[in-house]
Design a protein around this motif. Structure first.
Motif, PDB file in Angstrom:
ATOM      1  N   MET A  23      44.681  46.345  34.486  1.00 34.76           N
ATOM      2  CA  MET A  23      44.271  45.024  33.894  1.00 34.76           C
ATOM      3  C   MET A  23      42.958  44.623  34.314  1.00 34.76           C
ATOM      4  O   MET A  23      42.661  43.160  34.643  1.00 34.76           O
ATOM      5  N   TYR A  24      42.029  45.238  34.315  1.00 27.08           N
ATOM      6  CA  TYR A  24      40.635  45.090  34.919  1.00 27.08           C
ATOM      7  C   TYR A  24      39.869  44.456  33.731  1.00 27.08           C
ATOM      8  O   TYR A  24      39.805  44.875  32.801  1.00 27.08           O
ATOM      9  N   ASP A  25      39.083  43.402  34.171  1.00 27.57           N
ATOM     10  CA  ASP A  25      38.067  42.699  33.097  1.00 27.57           C
ATOM     11  C   ASP A  25      36.687  42.412  33.941  1.00 27.57           C
ATOM     12  O   ASP A  25      36.713  41.634  34.826  1.00 27.57           O
ATOM     13  N   GLY A  26      36.016  43.300  33.539  1.00 31.07           N
ATOM     14  CA  GLY A  26      34.590  43.460  34.281  1.00 31.07           C
ATOM     15  C   GLY A  26      33.874  42.064  34.243  1.00 31.07           C
ATOM     16  O   GLY A  26      32.986  42.138  35.122  1.00 31.07           O
ATOM     17  N   ARG A  27      34.276  41.244  33.361  1.00 33.70           N
ATOM     18  CA  ARG A  27      33.426  39.981  33.133  1.00 33.70           C
ATOM     19  C   ARG A  27      33.689  39.001  34.337  1.00 33.70           C
ATOM     20  O   ARG A  27      33.187  37.906  34.677  1.00 33.70           O
ATOM     21  N   LEU A  28      34.963  39.173  34.988  1.00 29.36           N
ATOM     22  CA  LEU A  28      35.610  38.241  36.033  1.00 29.36           C
ATOM     23  C   LEU A  28      35.121  38.790  37.405  1.00 29.36           C
ATOM     24  O   LEU A  28      35.245  39.885  37.884  1.00 29.36           O
ATOM     25  N   ARG A  29      34.617  37.769  38.204  1.00 32.24           N
ATOM     26  CA  ARG A  29      34.055  38.083  39.629  1.00 32.24           C
ATOM     27  C   ARG A  29      35.241  38.258  40.518  1.00 32.24           C
ATOM     28  O   ARG A  29      35.241  39.297  41.237  1.00 32.24           O
ATOM     29  N   LEU A  30      36.416  37.777  40.270  1.00 33.06           N
ATOM     30  CA  LEU A  30      37.527  38.148  40.892  1.00 33.06           C
ATOM     31  C   LEU A  30      38.007  39.709  40.801  1.00 33.06           C
ATOM     32  O   LEU A  30      38.397  40.282  41.765  1.00 33.06           O
ATOM     33  N   ALA A  31      38.095  40.017  39.590  1.00 30.62           N
ATOM     34  CA  ALA A  31      38.539  41.349  39.296  1.00 30.62           C
ATOM     35  C   ALA A  31      37.551  42.337  39.947  1.00 30.62           C
ATOM     36  O   ALA A  31      38.048  43.475  40.626  1.00 30.62           O
ATOM     37  N   ASN A  32      36.263  42.001  40.039  1.00 31.78           N
ATOM     38  CA  ASN A  32      35.400  43.111  40.792  1.00 31.78           C
ATOM     39  C   ASN A  32      35.628  43.052  42.295  1.00 31.78           C
ATOM     40  O   ASN A  32      35.573  44.102  42.930  1.00 31.78           O
ATOM     41  N   GLN A  33      35.787  41.675  42.988  1.00 32.89           N
ATOM     42  CA  GLN A  33      36.207  41.566  44.054  1.00 32.89           C
ATOM     43  C   GLN A  33      37.457  42.453  44.689  1.00 32.89           C
ATOM     44  O   GLN A  33      37.552  42.941  45.711  1.00 32.89           O
ATOM     45  N   VAL A  34      38.377  42.235  43.547  1.00 35.78           N
ATOM     46  CA  VAL A  34      39.627  43.001  43.993  1.00 35.78           C
ATOM     47  C   VAL A  34      39.282  44.629  43.915  1.00 35.78           C
ATOM     48  O   VAL A  34      39.869  45.448  44.919  1.00 35.78           O
ATOM     49  N   VAL A  35      38.496  45.270  43.203  1.00 36.32           N
ATOM     50  CA  VAL A  35      38.312  46.660  43.081  1.00 36.32           C
ATOM     51  C   VAL A  35      37.798  46.977  44.483  1.00 36.32           C
ATOM     52  O   VAL A  35      38.027  47.833  44.902  1.00 36.32           O
ATOM     53  N   GLU A  36      36.780  46.091  44.934  1.00 41.54           N
ATOM     54  CA  GLU A  36      35.999  46.313  46.130  1.00 41.54           C
ATOM     55  C   GLU A  36      36.978  46.277  47.220  1.00 41.54           C
ATOM     56  O   GLU A  36      36.876  47.248  48.290  1.00 41.54           O
ATOM     57  N   ASP A  37      38.074  45.485  47.392  1.00 43.09           N
ATOM     58  CA  ASP A  37      38.758  45.342  48.366  1.00 43.09           C
ATOM     59  C   ASP A  37      39.806  46.260  48.439  1.00 43.09           C
ATOM     60  O   ASP A  37      39.957  47.008  49.529  1.00 43.09           O
ATOM     61  N   VAL A  38      40.365  46.793  47.388  1.00 39.77           N
ATOM     62  CA  VAL A  38      41.221  47.899  47.221  1.00 39.77           C
ATOM     63  C   VAL A  38      40.518  49.349  47.680  1.00 39.77           C
ATOM     64  O   VAL A  38      40.999  49.833  48.433  1.00 39.77           O
ATOM     65  N   ARG A  39      39.426  49.254  47.083  1.00 39.37           N
ATOM     66  CA  ARG A  39      38.586  50.594  47.662  1.00 39.37           C
ATOM     67  C   ARG A  39      38.432  50.530  49.069  1.00 39.37           C
ATOM     68  O   ARG A  39      38.259  51.491  49.732  1.00 39.37           O
ATOM     69  N   HIS A  40      37.602  49.447  49.443  1.00 45.82           N
ATOM     70  CA  HIS A  40      37.541  49.241  51.008  1.00 45.82           C
ATOM     71  C   HIS A  40      38.898  49.665  51.668  1.00 45.82           C
ATOM     72  O   HIS A  40      38.694  50.227  52.828  1.00 45.82           O
ATOM     73  N   HIS A  41      40.170  49.261  51.258  1.00 48.61           N
ATOM     74  CA  HIS A  41      41.314  49.393  51.999  1.00 48.61           C
ATOM     75  C   HIS A  41      41.628  50.810  52.181  1.00 48.61           C
ATOM     76  O   HIS A  41      42.218  51.203  53.070  1.00 48.61           O
ATOM     77  N   PHE A  42      41.758  51.266  51.009  1.00 49.80           N
ATOM     78  CA  PHE A  42      42.283  52.659  50.774  1.00 49.80           C
ATOM     79  C   PHE A  42      41.397  53.922  50.153  1.00 49.80           C
ATOM     80  O   PHE A  42      41.912  55.048  50.438  1.00 49.80           O
ATOM     81  N   GLY A  43      40.270  53.674  50.237  1.00 51.71           N
ATOM     82  CA  GLY A  43      39.275  54.680  50.156  1.00 51.71           C
ATOM     83  C   GLY A  43      39.317  55.644  49.099  1.00 51.71           C
ATOM     84  O   GLY A  43      39.653  55.150  47.980  1.00 51.71           O
ATOM     85  N   GLU A  44      39.478  57.098  49.547  1.00 48.25           N
ATOM     86  CA  GLU A  44      39.702  57.994  48.233  1.00 48.25           C
ATOM     87  C   GLU A  44      41.125  58.119  47.750  1.00 48.25           C
ATOM     88  O   GLU A  44      41.182  58.856  46.805  1.00 48.25           O
ATOM     89  N   MET A  45      41.931  57.453  48.046  1.00 45.62           N
ATOM     90  CA  MET A  45      43.214  57.380  47.604  1.00 45.62           C
ATOM     91  C   MET A  45      43.242  56.409  46.300  1.00 45.62           C
ATOM     92  O   MET A  45      44.035  56.452  45.587  1.00 45.62           O
ATOM     93  N   VAL A  46      42.291  55.751  46.067  1.00 44.14           N
ATOM     94  CA  VAL A  46      42.215  55.094  44.762  1.00 44.14           C
ATOM     95  C   VAL A  46      41.466  55.778  43.905  1.00 44.14           C
ATOM     96  O   VAL A  46      40.311  56.715  43.995  1.00 44.14           O
ATOM     97  N   PHE A  47      42.192  55.812  42.596  1.00 41.85           N
ATOM     98  CA  PHE A  47      41.571  56.925  41.327  1.00 41.85           C
ATOM     99  C   PHE A  47      40.473  56.306  41.003  1.00 41.85           C
ATOM    100  O   PHE A  47      39.883  54.974  41.266  1.00 41.85           O
ATOM    101  N   ASN A  48      39.490  57.240  40.462  1.00 42.40           N
ATOM    102  CA  ASN A  48      38.160  56.718  40.060  1.00 42.40           C
ATOM    103  C   ASN A  48      38.370  56.276  38.581  1.00 42.40           C
ATOM    104  O   ASN A  48      37.673  55.198  38.426  1.00 42.40           O
ATOM    105  N   THR A  49      39.330  56.692  37.886  1.00 45.93           N
ATOM    106  CA  THR A  49      39.888  55.973  36.710  1.00 45.93           C
ATOM    107  C   THR A  49      40.351  54.606  36.964  1.00 45.93           C
ATOM    108  O   THR A  49      41.242  54.260  37.681  1.00 45.93           O
ATOM    109  N   ILE A  50      39.749  53.235  36.103  1.00 42.50           N
ATOM    110  CA  ILE A  50      40.250  51.998  36.037  1.00 42.50           C
ATOM    111  C   ILE A  50      40.729  51.608  34.847  1.00 42.50           C
ATOM    112  O   ILE A  50      40.128  51.926  33.689  1.00 42.50           O
ATOM    113  N   ILE A  51      41.960  50.909  34.703  1.00 42.50           N
ATOM    114  CA  ILE A  51      42.497  50.592  33.451  1.00 42.50           C
ATOM    115  C   ILE A  51      42.195  49.234  32.933  1.00 42.50           C
ATOM    116  O   ILE A  51      42.290  48.064  33.802  1.00 42.50           O
ATOM    117  N   GLN A  52      41.397  49.302  31.922  1.00 41.80           N
ATOM    118  CA  GLN A  52      40.868  48.109  31.478  1.00 41.80           C
ATOM    119  C   GLN A  52      42.070  47.261  30.638  1.00 41.80           C
ATOM    120  O   GLN A  52      42.699  47.760  30.179  1.00 41.80           O
TER     121      GLN A  52
END
Length: 255
Positions: free
Chosen positions: A186-215
Protein backbone atom coordinates in the motif's frame (compact mmCIF):
# COMPACT_ATOMS: atom_id res chain seq x y z
CA UNK A 1 9.04 -31.13 -2.45
CA UNK A 2 7.27 -27.78 -2.90
CA UNK A 3 8.26 -24.70 -0.93
CA UNK A 4 5.42 -23.90 1.49
CA UNK A 5 5.07 -20.17 2.18
CA UNK A 6 2.53 -18.79 4.67
CA UNK A 7 1.37 -15.18 4.27
CA UNK A 8 0.63 -13.98 7.81
CA UNK A 9 -0.12 -10.89 9.85
CA UNK A 10 -2.76 -10.85 12.58
CA UNK A 11 -3.42 -7.18 11.80
CA UNK A 12 -6.20 -6.91 9.22
CA UNK A 13 -6.08 -4.71 6.13
CA UNK A 14 -2.36 -5.01 5.42
CA UNK A 15 -2.64 -6.64 1.98
CA UNK A 16 -2.31 -10.24 3.16
CA UNK A 17 -4.99 -11.78 0.94
CA UNK A 18 -4.06 -9.51 -2.00
CA UNK A 19 -0.49 -10.79 -1.64
CA UNK A 20 -1.47 -14.46 -1.38
CA UNK A 21 -3.67 -14.30 -4.51
CA UNK A 22 -1.34 -12.24 -6.68
CA UNK A 23 1.91 -13.88 -5.62
CA UNK A 24 0.44 -17.33 -6.33
CA UNK A 25 -0.92 -16.16 -9.72
CA UNK A 26 2.42 -14.56 -10.64
CA UNK A 27 4.39 -17.70 -9.73
CA UNK A 28 2.00 -19.76 -11.88
CA UNK A 29 2.31 -17.35 -14.84
CA UNK A 30 6.09 -17.76 -14.49
CA UNK A 31 5.43 -21.49 -15.07
CA UNK A 32 5.88 -22.64 -11.46
CA UNK A 33 3.34 -25.30 -10.41
CA UNK A 34 1.56 -23.47 -7.60
CA UNK A 35 -1.14 -24.27 -5.05
CA UNK A 36 -3.01 -21.45 -3.28
CA UNK A 37 -4.63 -22.44 0.04
CA UNK A 38 -7.29 -20.21 1.61
CA UNK A 39 -6.94 -20.84 5.35
CA UNK A 40 -8.98 -17.76 6.33
CA UNK A 41 -12.62 -18.38 7.39
CA UNK A 42 -13.53 -15.02 5.78
CA UNK A 43 -12.77 -16.81 2.46
CA UNK A 44 -11.70 -13.61 0.65
CA UNK A 45 -9.07 -15.50 -1.33
CA UNK A 46 -11.76 -17.96 -2.42
CA UNK A 47 -14.14 -15.24 -3.67
CA UNK A 48 -11.21 -13.23 -5.07
CA UNK A 49 -10.46 -16.23 -7.33
CA UNK A 50 -14.13 -16.44 -8.45
CA UNK A 51 -15.17 -19.41 -6.29
CA UNK A 52 -18.32 -19.34 -4.16
CA UNK A 53 -17.31 -19.22 -0.46
CA UNK A 54 -20.85 -20.26 0.52
CA UNK A 55 -20.80 -23.42 -1.58
CA UNK A 56 -21.97 -26.51 0.30
CA UNK A 57 -20.08 -29.00 -1.88
CA UNK A 58 -17.95 -30.07 1.09
CA UNK A 59 -14.71 -29.56 -0.84
CA UNK A 60 -12.89 -26.96 1.27
CA UNK A 61 -10.00 -26.73 3.73
CA UNK A 62 -12.47 -27.21 6.60
CA UNK A 63 -13.10 -30.84 5.60
CA UNK A 64 -9.35 -31.43 5.36
CA UNK A 65 -8.60 -30.05 8.83
CA UNK A 66 -11.35 -32.06 10.52
CA UNK A 67 -10.12 -35.17 8.71
CA UNK A 68 -13.05 -36.05 6.42
CA UNK A 69 -11.25 -35.26 3.12
CA UNK A 70 -7.70 -35.37 1.76
CA UNK A 71 -6.07 -32.23 0.39
CA UNK A 72 -6.04 -33.73 -3.12
CA UNK A 73 -9.84 -34.21 -2.94
CA UNK A 74 -10.54 -30.50 -2.35
CA UNK A 75 -8.03 -29.01 -4.83
CA UNK A 76 -9.65 -27.13 -7.72
CA UNK A 77 -8.30 -25.84 -11.07
CA UNK A 78 -8.26 -22.10 -11.76
CA UNK A 79 -8.18 -19.98 -14.95
CA UNK A 80 -4.37 -20.05 -14.81
CA UNK A 81 -2.84 -23.27 -16.12
CA UNK A 82 -0.26 -23.84 -13.36
CA UNK A 83 -2.41 -22.58 -10.46
CA UNK A 84 -4.77 -24.65 -8.30
CA UNK A 85 -6.68 -23.56 -5.20
CA UNK A 86 -7.99 -25.11 -1.99
CA UNK A 87 -11.08 -22.99 -1.15
CA UNK A 88 -12.23 -21.90 2.31
CA UNK A 89 -15.68 -21.78 3.91
CA UNK A 90 -17.19 -19.96 6.91
CA UNK A 91 -17.33 -23.41 8.59
CA UNK A 92 -13.58 -23.09 9.10
CA UNK A 93 -14.38 -20.85 12.10
CA UNK A 94 -15.64 -23.99 13.86
CA UNK A 95 -12.53 -26.04 13.12
CA UNK A 96 -10.60 -24.48 16.02
CA UNK A 97 -13.31 -25.63 18.44
CA UNK A 98 -13.69 -29.06 16.83
CA UNK A 99 -9.96 -29.69 17.04
CA UNK A 100 -9.56 -28.54 20.63
CA UNK A 101 -9.37 -32.07 22.10
CA UNK A 102 -7.51 -33.65 19.18
CA UNK A 103 -3.97 -34.90 19.84
CA UNK A 104 -1.33 -33.03 17.81
CA UNK A 105 -4.00 -30.56 16.66
CA UNK A 106 -1.25 -28.14 15.54
CA UNK A 107 -0.02 -30.69 12.98
CA UNK A 108 -3.21 -31.23 10.94
CA UNK A 109 -2.15 -28.93 8.07
CA UNK A 110 1.38 -30.35 7.91
CA UNK A 111 0.04 -33.92 7.65
CA UNK A 112 -2.53 -32.93 5.03
CA UNK A 113 0.12 -31.21 2.89
CA UNK A 114 2.57 -34.14 3.10
CA UNK A 115 0.33 -36.06 0.66
CA UNK A 116 0.50 -33.44 -2.12
CA UNK A 117 3.57 -31.23 -1.59
CA UNK A 118 5.65 -33.09 -4.20
CA UNK A 119 3.12 -32.10 -6.89
CA UNK A 120 3.89 -28.37 -6.58
CA UNK A 121 6.89 -26.07 -6.68
CA UNK A 122 5.22 -23.46 -4.46
CA UNK A 123 2.36 -23.69 -1.98
CA UNK A 124 1.06 -20.30 -0.79
CA UNK A 125 -1.16 -20.22 2.32
CA UNK A 126 -3.35 -17.22 3.16
CA UNK A 127 -3.52 -17.30 6.99
CA UNK A 128 -6.38 -15.85 9.08
CA UNK A 129 -5.90 -12.35 10.57
CA UNK A 130 -5.40 -13.82 14.06
CA UNK A 131 -2.87 -15.92 15.96
CA UNK A 132 -5.28 -18.80 16.69
CA UNK A 133 -5.00 -22.53 16.04
CA UNK A 134 -5.44 -22.30 12.25
CA UNK A 135 -2.57 -19.80 11.92
CA UNK A 136 -0.43 -22.02 14.18
CA UNK A 137 -1.28 -24.95 11.88
CA UNK A 138 -0.24 -22.93 8.82
CA UNK A 139 3.05 -21.80 10.36
CA UNK A 140 3.81 -25.32 11.59
CA UNK A 141 3.33 -26.65 8.05
CA UNK A 142 5.27 -23.85 6.31
CA UNK A 143 8.94 -23.61 5.35
CA UNK A 144 8.77 -19.83 5.54
CA UNK A 145 6.49 -16.87 6.18
CA UNK A 146 5.92 -13.61 4.29
CA UNK A 147 4.83 -10.76 6.56
CA UNK A 148 3.01 -7.93 4.73
CA UNK A 149 3.52 -4.52 6.38
CA UNK A 150 1.46 -1.58 5.17
CA UNK A 151 3.34 1.70 4.75
CA UNK A 152 0.98 3.60 7.04
CA UNK A 153 0.79 4.83 10.64
CA UNK A 154 1.03 1.98 13.22
CA UNK A 155 2.73 -0.21 10.58
CA UNK A 156 4.96 -1.92 13.14
CA UNK A 157 2.19 -2.25 15.74
CA UNK A 158 1.44 -5.88 16.53
CA UNK A 159 4.47 -7.20 14.67
CA UNK A 160 6.08 -8.08 18.00
CA UNK A 161 3.25 -10.51 18.82
CA UNK A 162 3.55 -12.20 15.42
CA UNK A 163 7.34 -12.49 15.72
CA UNK A 164 6.94 -13.99 19.23
CA UNK A 165 4.46 -16.53 17.84
CA UNK A 166 6.92 -17.42 15.07
CA UNK A 167 9.69 -17.87 17.69
CA UNK A 168 7.45 -20.14 19.78
CA UNK A 169 6.60 -22.25 16.73
CA UNK A 170 10.29 -22.47 15.79
CA UNK A 171 11.08 -23.65 19.33
CA UNK A 172 8.26 -26.14 19.82
CA UNK A 173 6.76 -27.24 16.50
CA UNK A 174 8.73 -26.23 13.41
CA UNK A 175 12.44 -25.52 13.93
CA UNK A 176 12.90 -25.10 10.15
CA UNK A 177 10.47 -22.15 9.87
CA UNK A 178 12.14 -19.04 8.42
CA UNK A 179 10.98 -15.52 7.63
CA UNK A 180 10.91 -15.34 3.81
CA UNK A 181 10.69 -11.58 4.08
CA UNK A 182 8.79 -8.49 5.16
CA UNK A 183 6.75 -7.10 2.26
CA UNK A 184 5.97 -3.37 2.19
CA UNK A 185 2.43 -2.84 0.84
CA UNK A 186 0.00 0.00 0.00
CA UNK A 187 2.90 2.34 -0.75
CA UNK A 188 2.21 5.86 -2.00
CA UNK A 189 5.50 7.56 -2.82
CA UNK A 190 3.89 11.03 -2.62
CA UNK A 191 3.38 10.67 1.13
CA UNK A 192 6.17 11.56 3.52
CA UNK A 193 4.75 9.10 6.06
CA UNK A 194 4.93 6.19 3.59
CA UNK A 195 8.59 6.94 2.87
CA UNK A 196 9.30 7.21 6.61
CA UNK A 197 7.71 3.78 7.23
CA UNK A 198 9.80 2.23 4.42
CA UNK A 199 12.90 3.68 6.06
CA UNK A 200 11.87 2.45 9.54
CA UNK A 201 11.07 -1.09 8.39
CA UNK A 202 14.33 -1.35 6.41
CA UNK A 203 16.23 -0.01 9.44
CA UNK A 204 14.57 -2.57 11.78
CA UNK A 205 14.73 -5.64 9.56
CA UNK A 206 17.52 -4.93 7.06
CA UNK A 207 17.99 -7.60 4.39
CA UNK A 208 14.85 -9.42 5.56
CA UNK A 209 12.76 -6.78 3.73
CA UNK A 210 11.94 -7.57 0.08
CA UNK A 211 13.36 -5.17 -2.52
CA UNK A 212 9.92 -5.20 -4.19
CA UNK A 213 7.41 -2.73 -2.76
CA UNK A 214 3.68 -3.08 -3.53
CA UNK A 215 2.29 0.30 -4.58
CA UNK A 216 -1.23 1.54 -3.98
CA UNK A 217 -3.00 0.66 -7.22
CA UNK A 218 -6.65 1.02 -8.23
CA UNK A 219 -6.56 -2.04 -10.54
CA UNK A 220 -5.18 -4.15 -7.68
CA UNK A 221 -8.13 -3.06 -5.49
CA UNK A 222 -10.71 -3.67 -8.25
CA UNK A 223 -9.51 -7.12 -9.36
CA UNK A 224 -11.01 -9.20 -6.45
CA UNK A 225 -14.53 -7.89 -7.15
CA UNK A 226 -14.15 -9.41 -10.65
CA UNK A 227 -12.92 -12.71 -9.18
CA UNK A 228 -9.50 -12.38 -10.81
CA UNK A 229 -5.89 -11.89 -9.79
CA UNK A 230 -4.67 -8.53 -11.10
CA UNK A 231 -2.54 -10.19 -13.80
CA UNK A 232 -5.74 -11.42 -15.50
CA UNK A 233 -7.69 -8.24 -14.79
CA UNK A 234 -5.09 -5.76 -16.08
CA UNK A 235 -1.84 -7.29 -17.30
CA UNK A 236 -0.02 -3.97 -17.64
CA UNK A 237 -0.99 -2.37 -14.31
CA UNK A 238 1.51 -1.38 -11.63
CA UNK A 239 0.00 -4.06 -9.36
CA UNK A 240 0.73 -6.79 -11.92
CA UNK A 241 4.28 -5.53 -12.33
CA UNK A 242 4.86 -5.36 -8.55
CA UNK A 243 3.70 -8.93 -7.90
CA UNK A 244 5.60 -10.35 -10.89
CA UNK A 245 8.72 -8.70 -9.47
CA UNK A 246 7.99 -10.19 -6.04
CA UNK A 247 7.54 -13.65 -7.58
CA UNK A 248 10.85 -13.30 -9.47
CA UNK A 249 12.57 -12.18 -6.27
CA UNK A 250 11.27 -15.26 -4.41
CA UNK A 251 12.20 -17.64 -7.27
CA UNK A 252 15.71 -16.17 -7.40
CA UNK A 253 16.06 -16.43 -3.59
CA UNK A 254 15.01 -20.09 -3.64
CA UNK A 255 16.86 -21.28 -6.74
Amino acid sequence: MGKIIAVANQKGGVGKTTTAINLAASLAVLEKRTLLIDADPQANTTSGMDFDPNSDEGRTLYEVLIGTKKMSEVTVDTEIKDLKIVPSHINLVGAEIELINVNDKELMMRRALAEISDSYEYIIIDCPPSLGLITVNCLTAANSVIIPVQTEFFALEGLGKLLNTIKLIQTRLNPGLRIEGFLLTMYDGRLRLANQVVEDVRHHFGEMVFNTIIQRNVRLSEAPSHGKPVILYDAISAGTNNYLNLAKEIISKNS
